[in-house]
Design a protein around this motif. Sequence first.
Motif, PDB file in Angstrom:
ATOM      1  N   LEU A 437       0.787  -1.298  -0.032  1.00 37.98           N
ATOM      2  CA  LEU A 437       0.084   0.075   0.135  1.00 37.98           C
ATOM      3  C   LEU A 437       0.778   1.223  -0.250  1.00 37.98           C
ATOM      4  O   LEU A 437       2.060   1.141   0.647  1.00 37.98           O
ATOM      5  N   SER A 438       0.569   2.140  -0.686  1.00 43.75           N
ATOM      6  CA  SER A 438       1.270   3.617  -0.738  1.00 43.75           C
ATOM      7  C   SER A 438       0.753   4.117   0.638  1.00 43.75           C
ATOM      8  O   SER A 438      -0.068   3.804   1.316  1.00 43.75           O
ATOM      9  N   TRP A 439       1.603   5.101   0.833  1.00 45.61           N
ATOM     10  CA  TRP A 439       1.633   5.877   2.227  1.00 45.61           C
ATOM     11  C   TRP A 439       0.217   6.849   2.047  1.00 45.61           C
ATOM     12  O   TRP A 439      -0.437   6.789   3.200  1.00 45.61           O
ATOM     13  N   LYS A 440      -0.312   7.350   0.794  1.00 41.82           N
ATOM     14  CA  LYS A 440      -1.440   8.106   0.851  1.00 41.82           C
ATOM     15  C   LYS A 440      -2.697   7.079   0.956  1.00 41.82           C
ATOM     16  O   LYS A 440      -3.541   7.318   1.828  1.00 41.82           O
ATOM     17  N   GLN A 441      -2.466   5.842   0.644  1.00 43.83           N
ATOM     18  CA  GLN A 441      -3.490   4.827   0.963  1.00 43.83           C
ATOM     19  C   GLN A 441      -3.817   4.388   2.287  1.00 43.83           C
ATOM     20  O   GLN A 441      -4.798   4.472   2.994  1.00 43.83           O
ATOM     21  N   ARG A 442      -2.630   4.313   2.727  1.00 50.39           N
ATOM     22  CA  ARG A 442      -2.360   3.923   4.373  1.00 50.39           C
ATOM     23  C   ARG A 442      -2.984   5.094   5.147  1.00 50.39           C
ATOM     24  O   ARG A 442      -3.770   4.907   6.133  1.00 50.39           O
ATOM     25  N   HIS A 443      -2.754   6.301   4.854  1.00 51.72           N
ATOM     26  CA  HIS A 443      -3.088   7.414   5.699  1.00 51.72           C
ATOM     27  C   HIS A 443      -4.860   7.538   5.531  1.00 51.72           C
ATOM     28  O   HIS A 443      -5.431   7.806   6.491  1.00 51.72           O
ATOM     29  N   LYS A 444      -5.330   7.470   4.349  1.00 46.73           N
ATOM     30  CA  LYS A 444      -6.741   7.329   4.206  1.00 46.73           C
ATOM     31  C   LYS A 444      -7.544   6.177   4.947  1.00 46.73           C
ATOM     32  O   LYS A 444      -8.404   6.505   5.312  1.00 46.73           O
ATOM     33  N   ILE A 445      -6.767   5.056   5.005  1.00 42.83           N
ATOM     34  CA  ILE A 445      -7.226   3.856   5.597  1.00 42.83           C
ATOM     35  C   ILE A 445      -7.327   4.191   7.089  1.00 42.83           C
ATOM     36  O   ILE A 445      -8.533   3.905   7.650  1.00 42.83           O
ATOM     37  N   LEU A 446      -6.424   4.785   7.554  1.00 40.35           N
ATOM     38  CA  LEU A 446      -6.295   5.094   8.947  1.00 40.35           C
ATOM     39  C   LEU A 446      -7.399   6.239   9.485  1.00 40.35           C
ATOM     40  O   LEU A 446      -8.030   6.104  10.549  1.00 40.35           O
ATOM     41  N   LYS A 447      -7.513   7.256   8.626  1.00 39.26           N
ATOM     42  CA  LYS A 447      -8.490   8.154   8.790  1.00 39.26           C
ATOM     43  C   LYS A 447     -10.157   7.620   8.704  1.00 39.26           C
ATOM     44  O   LYS A 447     -11.054   8.004   9.489  1.00 39.26           O
ATOM     45  N   GLU A 577       9.895   2.693   1.033  1.00 40.28           N
ATOM     46  CA  GLU A 577      11.122   3.248   0.381  1.00 40.28           C
ATOM     47  C   GLU A 577      11.376   4.721   0.615  1.00 40.28           C
ATOM     48  O   GLU A 577      11.393   5.606  -0.339  1.00 40.28           O
ATOM     49  N   GLY A 578      10.700   5.254   1.529  1.00 36.88           N
ATOM     50  CA  GLY A 578      10.808   6.551   1.872  1.00 36.88           C
ATOM     51  C   GLY A 578       9.901   7.637   1.288  1.00 36.88           C
ATOM     52  O   GLY A 578       9.990   8.852   1.377  1.00 36.88           O
ATOM     53  N   CYS A 579       8.866   6.804   0.636  1.00 42.34           N
ATOM     54  CA  CYS A 579       7.865   7.595  -0.060  1.00 42.34           C
ATOM     55  C   CYS A 579       6.814   7.898   0.855  1.00 42.34           C
ATOM     56  O   CYS A 579       5.616   7.346   0.627  1.00 42.34           O
ATOM     57  N   PHE A 580       6.926   8.830   1.816  1.00 46.07           N
ATOM     58  CA  PHE A 580       5.827   9.134   2.689  1.00 46.07           C
ATOM     59  C   PHE A 580       6.325  10.648   2.944  1.00 46.07           C
ATOM     60  O   PHE A 580       7.279  11.237   2.702  1.00 46.07           O
ATOM     61  N   GLU A 581       5.319  11.279   3.514  1.00 52.59           N
ATOM     62  CA  GLU A 581       5.312  12.642   4.148  1.00 52.59           C
ATOM     63  C   GLU A 581       6.039  12.341   5.589  1.00 52.59           C
ATOM     64  O   GLU A 581       5.206  11.725   6.516  1.00 52.59           O
ATOM     65  N   ILE A 582       7.099  13.169   5.732  1.00 57.75           N
ATOM     66  CA  ILE A 582       7.842  12.808   7.151  1.00 57.75           C
ATOM     67  C   ILE A 582       6.863  13.331   7.956  1.00 57.75           C
ATOM     68  O   ILE A 582       6.863  12.563   9.299  1.00 57.75           O
ATOM     69  N   GLU A 583       6.033  14.482   7.858  1.00 55.12           N
ATOM     70  CA  GLU A 583       5.269  14.987   8.962  1.00 55.12           C
ATOM     71  C   GLU A 583       4.287  14.033   9.267  1.00 55.12           C
ATOM     72  O   GLU A 583       3.950  13.832  10.678  1.00 55.12           O
ATOM     73  N   GLU A 584       3.401  13.632   8.125  1.00 50.65           N
ATOM     74  CA  GLU A 584       2.558  12.727   8.580  1.00 50.65           C
ATOM     75  C   GLU A 584       2.734  11.335   9.262  1.00 50.65           C
ATOM     76  O   GLU A 584       2.264  10.788  10.180  1.00 50.65           O
ATOM     77  N   MET A 585       4.108  10.897   8.741  1.00 53.69           N
ATOM     78  CA  MET A 585       4.558   9.526   9.367  1.00 53.69           C
ATOM     79  C   MET A 585       4.897   9.853  10.751  1.00 53.69           C
ATOM     80  O   MET A 585       4.524   9.013  11.631  1.00 53.69           O
ATOM     81  N   THR A 586       5.465  10.683  11.347  1.00 52.74           N
ATOM     82  CA  THR A 586       5.891  11.317  12.636  1.00 52.74           C
ATOM     83  C   THR A 586       4.670  11.442  13.443  1.00 52.74           C
ATOM     84  O   THR A 586       4.579  10.778  14.592  1.00 52.74           O
ATOM     85  N   MET A 587       3.490  11.988  12.775  1.00 61.15           N
ATOM     86  CA  MET A 587       2.308  12.143  13.731  1.00 61.15           C
ATOM     87  C   MET A 587       1.758  10.855  13.796  1.00 61.15           C
ATOM     88  O   MET A 587       1.167  10.442  14.916  1.00 61.15           O
ATOM     89  N   TYR A 612      -6.410  15.316  14.540  1.00 60.24           N
ATOM     90  CA  TYR A 612      -5.135  15.290  14.213  1.00 60.24           C
ATOM     91  C   TYR A 612      -5.049  14.713  12.770  1.00 60.24           C
ATOM     92  O   TYR A 612      -4.222  15.507  12.082  1.00 60.24           O
ATOM     93  N   LEU A 613      -5.535  13.726  12.723  1.00 61.94           N
ATOM     94  CA  LEU A 613      -5.287  12.933  11.214  1.00 61.94           C
ATOM     95  C   LEU A 613      -5.906  13.585  10.147  1.00 61.94           C
ATOM     96  O   LEU A 613      -5.373  13.797   8.863  1.00 61.94           O
ATOM     97  N   ASN A 614      -6.865  14.334  10.505  1.00 63.31           N
ATOM     98  CA  ASN A 614      -7.552  14.985   9.404  1.00 63.31           C
ATOM     99  C   ASN A 614      -7.242  16.628   9.071  1.00 63.31           C
ATOM    100  O   ASN A 614      -7.684  17.350   8.557  1.00 63.31           O
ATOM    101  N   ARG A 615      -6.056  16.945   9.949  1.00 66.15           N
ATOM    102  CA  ARG A 615      -5.633  18.274   9.945  1.00 66.15           C
ATOM    103  C   ARG A 615      -6.656  19.291  10.502  1.00 66.15           C
ATOM    104  O   ARG A 615      -6.428  20.558   9.885  1.00 66.15           O
TER     105      ARG A 615
END
Length: 663
Positions: A437-447, A577-587, A612-615
Amino acid sequence: MLLQTVVLFLAITLSSSYDTGFNYSSFHGANLNLTGVSEVIPSGALQLTNNSQPVIGHAFYPNLLQFKNSSKGNAFSFSTAFVFAITRPIVSPGSGFAFVISPSTQFEGANSTQYLGLFNLTGNGDPENQVFAVEFDTTQNIDVGDIDGNHVGIDLNSVRSNVSASAAYYLTEDHKITKHNLSLKSEDPIQVWIEYDGTEKLLNITLSPIRIPGRTGPPLISSRVDLSPILQKYMYVGFSASTGIVASYQYILGWSFMINGRAQNLDSSDLPWYPRSKSIKGLSMVSKIGISLSSIILAIAAISVILYLVWKRTDGEIAEDWELANGPHRFSYKEIFMATKGFHEEELIGFGGFGKVYKGVMRDSGLQVAVKQVAHESEERVREFVAEISSIGKLQHRNLVRLIGWCKQKTKLIIIYEYMPHGSLDKYLFHEDGPPLSWKQRHKILKGVASALLYLHEQWEQVVIHRDVKASNVLLDAEMNARLGDFGLARLYEHGSNSQTTRVVGTIGYLAPEMSLTGKATTETDVFAYGAVLLEVASGRRPISPQRLQKQVILVDWVWECFKNGKLLDVADPRLEGCFEIEEMTMVLWLGLWCSHPVPDARPSMRQVYQYLNRDVPFPEISATKLAAPGMENFHYLAPHASSHTELSICSAGTEILLSGGR
């Protein structure tokens, strides 16, 4: 310049060729498209059906209305208000009517009775119908899953409602909201508001007696539903009604409609008169006796038919009290058997401690479903089965798996869900045989999961504790949206009260540490389990991995150590492979630690997590000292060295604890 002027003129002309709204306080002179038995009576009321049976009546606004900018675009917002009345003969009326948005005013082959003049047995549920309707049903029909004989339902290509509720209205008095039952067949005028927000994908349906001016409380139904796949660019709006073996008069007294705006409220003083049923006061004694005998005979016949249908529907098995209490969403074993090709092994899509899950296709609608066979070794399994039906069956949220129905025959317990074509989240996180899964997909799933838990904890009429939040219970639909499922362990209680559960159930790695001491499942224990999911999704690792290095066996401990040492991003899934937003991953990792806090009161609420997840709120500065608390240095999961697929039974403080990794 001339060319631009011509183009602008044509655009304005074309855009104005379609109406955006209308208002009828009487239907005298209205150029409606009337078919079947519908007609405008001399008073100006629109009569959809008469006292014949079985008949169909349609009444549609004659012009097409534009509901989209393009065939694949998002549906516009719209609003409608109307007043209706249903009058009856001396015996009770049959069937009902529906407000309809349809690509056509012709419904060839449509049946009356439970199909409301819209569909028939073979066409009901066909996605090619492209019909949206809100039904006002005055009879209960088991075959289409009606909840009772006095309900309102949202229908998408089918008269088996996606969402339904018994007719009622709300009043706000002295800062309190009270619910009042409402009879659709009372013969009194009832006002209705149907409002769709195309941006929020939110549909609100509100009812109120005509004697109460305006809307004084919340909607009867408020449901997230995307009408974009249903509505075409241009559609007709109107009403469809039908009668069955018993007939009734169904009237629309006034009607307004608006695209991208709010429909005008109707002035009750301007609405036309309509005939009510005759009173029996002036009838002779002989007539009264004749009517009474006829009514008794008809009632006996109706009861006999209902009992036969219930017997037939349940394959000859007597329905139990809990089945009747939880509504009629029941399929026959034969239907499910045929849908799964006889529970063929080729249709098997999952299994665990609960039993097996098969893919199926319902023959009457073509709907793809997931059929869950519940292992029935004990009364405990029956209780879990009932809990799952009675909880998820009433919940409506875009990030929850929708329950379609159930089946029970002797010892066979079966739950039918909406089919999720992409399976469960854990398959994408932990199996190496597919693309990650891409980071965008993962973040969407978590939200999505956070939104579902926020709904369960705070936004539904009761507090719902899921008690088994984990990656394998997060399913993915066709668009890779997260759907939280498996409510077999769910518990409900009233807002403002405390959970009374003392029997601990769940999966190792997701269980909050306090459960071994108190035995109580709370919203905080759900938050703890969600914290494990946050860390799983970010790291691509299970909460407990016995095969890894000792310091990495317990995922939250390893993330905590990396966090303290300033190396938090070292735990990010290498497949990204590092393809993620550092701020989002940290959060996400920080939220995972916060949700996993050993002190329940120190954990965030799901509302905070979602914000937080939804900014919606700024992400604060974080540090190990800010997150640390007494007890954090000794923080470990229960049975930290046990496999996450091991089933254990532990007794602690007099409380039975059942841990399993197989649900």
